[in-house]
Design a protein around this motif. Structure first.
Motif, PDB file in Angstrom:
ATOM      1  N   VAL A   1       0.922  -1.244  -0.021  1.00 58.66           N
ATOM      2  CA  VAL A   1      -0.096  -0.131  -0.135  1.00 58.66           C
ATOM      3  C   VAL A   1       0.948   1.159  -0.014  1.00 58.66           C
ATOM      4  O   VAL A   1       1.531   1.443   1.145  1.00 58.66           O
ATOM      5  CB  VAL A   1      -0.894   0.098   1.246  1.00 58.66           C
ATOM      6  CG1 VAL A   1      -2.048   1.317   1.327  1.00 58.66           C
ATOM      7  CG2 VAL A   1      -1.719  -1.124   1.364  1.00 58.66           C
ATOM      8  N   GLU A   2       0.777   2.112  -1.184  1.00 55.55           N
ATOM      9  CA  GLU A   2       1.596   3.075  -1.011  1.00 55.55           C
ATOM     10  C   GLU A   2       0.731   4.286  -1.625  1.00 55.55           C
ATOM     11  O   GLU A   2      -0.263   4.379  -1.849  1.00 55.55           O
ATOM     12  CB  GLU A   2       2.626   2.958  -2.341  1.00 55.55           C
ATOM     13  CG  GLU A   2       3.488   1.813  -2.272  1.00 55.55           C
ATOM     14  CD  GLU A   2       4.177   1.356  -3.437  1.00 55.55           C
ATOM     15  OE1 GLU A   2       5.158   0.774  -3.697  1.00 55.55           O
ATOM     16  OE2 GLU A   2       3.578   1.869  -4.772  1.00 55.55           O
ATOM     17  N   THR A   3       1.345   5.559  -1.040  1.00 57.04           N
ATOM     18  CA  THR A   3       0.597   6.765  -1.430  1.00 57.04           C
ATOM     19  C   THR A   3       0.763   7.101  -2.707  1.00 57.04           C
ATOM     20  O   THR A   3       1.597   7.004  -3.394  1.00 57.04           O
ATOM     21  CB  THR A   3       1.147   7.934  -0.508  1.00 57.04           C
ATOM     22  OG1 THR A   3       1.188   7.576   0.904  1.00 57.04           O
ATOM     23  CG2 THR A   3       0.444   9.323  -0.693  1.00 57.04           C
ATOM     24  N   ALA A   4      -0.345   7.651  -3.559  1.00 58.31           N
ATOM     25  CA  ALA A   4      -0.744   8.067  -4.632  1.00 58.31           C
ATOM     26  C   ALA A   4      -1.060   9.450  -4.874  1.00 58.31           C
ATOM     27  O   ALA A   4      -1.888   9.878  -4.010  1.00 58.31           O
ATOM     28  CB  ALA A   4      -1.783   7.099  -5.454  1.00 58.31           C
ATOM     29  N   ALA A   5      -0.312  10.182  -5.451  1.00 58.12           N
ATOM     30  CA  ALA A   5      -0.875  11.593  -5.644  1.00 58.12           C
ATOM     31  C   ALA A   5      -2.021  11.921  -6.398  1.00 58.12           C
ATOM     32  O   ALA A   5      -2.200  10.885  -7.383  1.00 58.12           O
ATOM     33  CB  ALA A   5       0.316  12.224  -6.631  1.00 58.12           C
TER      34      ALA A   5
END
Length: 277
Positions: free
Chosen positions: A245-249
């Motif tokens: 799970v990664e941050t997406a702009a």
């Protein structure tokens, strides 16, 4: 020693759940051996108030908080899931499993209940430790006894739509989880849930023009809740894929630059947020 104790607790809980469901007469082996002297834990009376969370700004014992993926930490008042509480995850099984995987850290055991469409391959892909997990896809009409036994022996309980649980059963289980220090991750509204995560605005990447493999999912997650989580609400954009799970702009959504993979957009229209508590 701690690991052995957790294993014994899990075995006792699973044996009690199997006995409640009438499976003891057909199953055998070390995991389902007879359990003697297993007493139900004490729990608060129905309708008893939930202990209030610590005031904002007061630190919480790290052992009372289970971890979550870093990209989701801003959604949680304490940066993780407080033991003895519940979190409802609406709109994304992937998000539900990733939360369970992050919470199932060292020596933490997990039970997945009433989610018949979730298999071991999906659980392993999400990062759940299969050697510390049990799956009860269909708990049946004895769900109150089965789920109650699992709450006693497992730190994290992932619970789907269990129609056999009446409102009174849910209140008792929530109270039991508070006493036991277990975490309930549910797909349906649950009494006393501290937080609701609602997933929407979904974009799949990796497939287009009828070819390819869906590899990553981008979605907006909105959190709202009660107690320390009240009056937030907090919104993050995340990407779920092989990297976790990664941050997406936000401006990445729908991007179609020279190196961007083709996209398949899943509309999430007509969704409404459930009320907490």
């Amino acid at each position: 020693m701690a690991t052995t104790s957790k294993l014994e607790d899990a075995r006792r809980a699973l044996a009690a759940a199997e006995a409640s469901a009438g499976l003891r007469t057909v199953l055998s082996g070390p995991t389902v051996r007879a359990v003697s002297g297993l007493a139900p834990p004490a729990h608060a009376a129905p309708g008893s108030p939930e202990p209030p969370p610590p005031p904002a700004g007061v630190g919480l014992d790290p052992e009372r908080v289970l971890p979550v993926p870093a990209a989701l930490a801003p959604l949680f008042p304490y940066g993780g899931i407080r033991r003895g509480t519940g979190v409802q995850v609406a709109g994304s099984t992937s998000l539900l499993l990733r939360l369970a995987a992050a919470a199932s850290c060292a020596d933490v055991w997990c039970a997945v209940v009433a989610l018949p469409d979730v298999g071991l391959a999906a659980a392993a892909e999400a990062g759940l430790p299969l050697d510390r997990m049990v799956v009860v896809p269909r708990p049946g009409p004895d769900s109150p006894s089965v789920v109650g036994a699992l709450v006693d022996g497992f730190d994290v309980l992932v619970l789907g739509d269990c129609t056999a649980l009446a409102d009174r059963d849910r209140r008792l289980l929530a109270s039991r989880a508070r006493t036991r220090g277990s975490v309930l991750l549910t797909t349906t509204p649950w009494p006393g849930s501290e937080l609701v995560l609602d997933a929407g605005d979904r974009v799949w990447r990796g497939v287009g023009r009828g070819a390819g493999v869906l590899r990553t999912e981008e979605l907006t997650v909105v959190a709202y809740g009660r107690g320390a989580a009240a009056a937030r609400p907090v919104r993050v954009r995340v990407r779920i894929g092989p990297g976790g799970v990664e941050t997406a702009a936000p401006d990445e959504v729908g991007a179609n630059g020279p190196t961007a993979a083709p996209e398949f957009v899943v509309p999430v229209a007509g969704r409404s947020l459930a009320q907490v508590g």
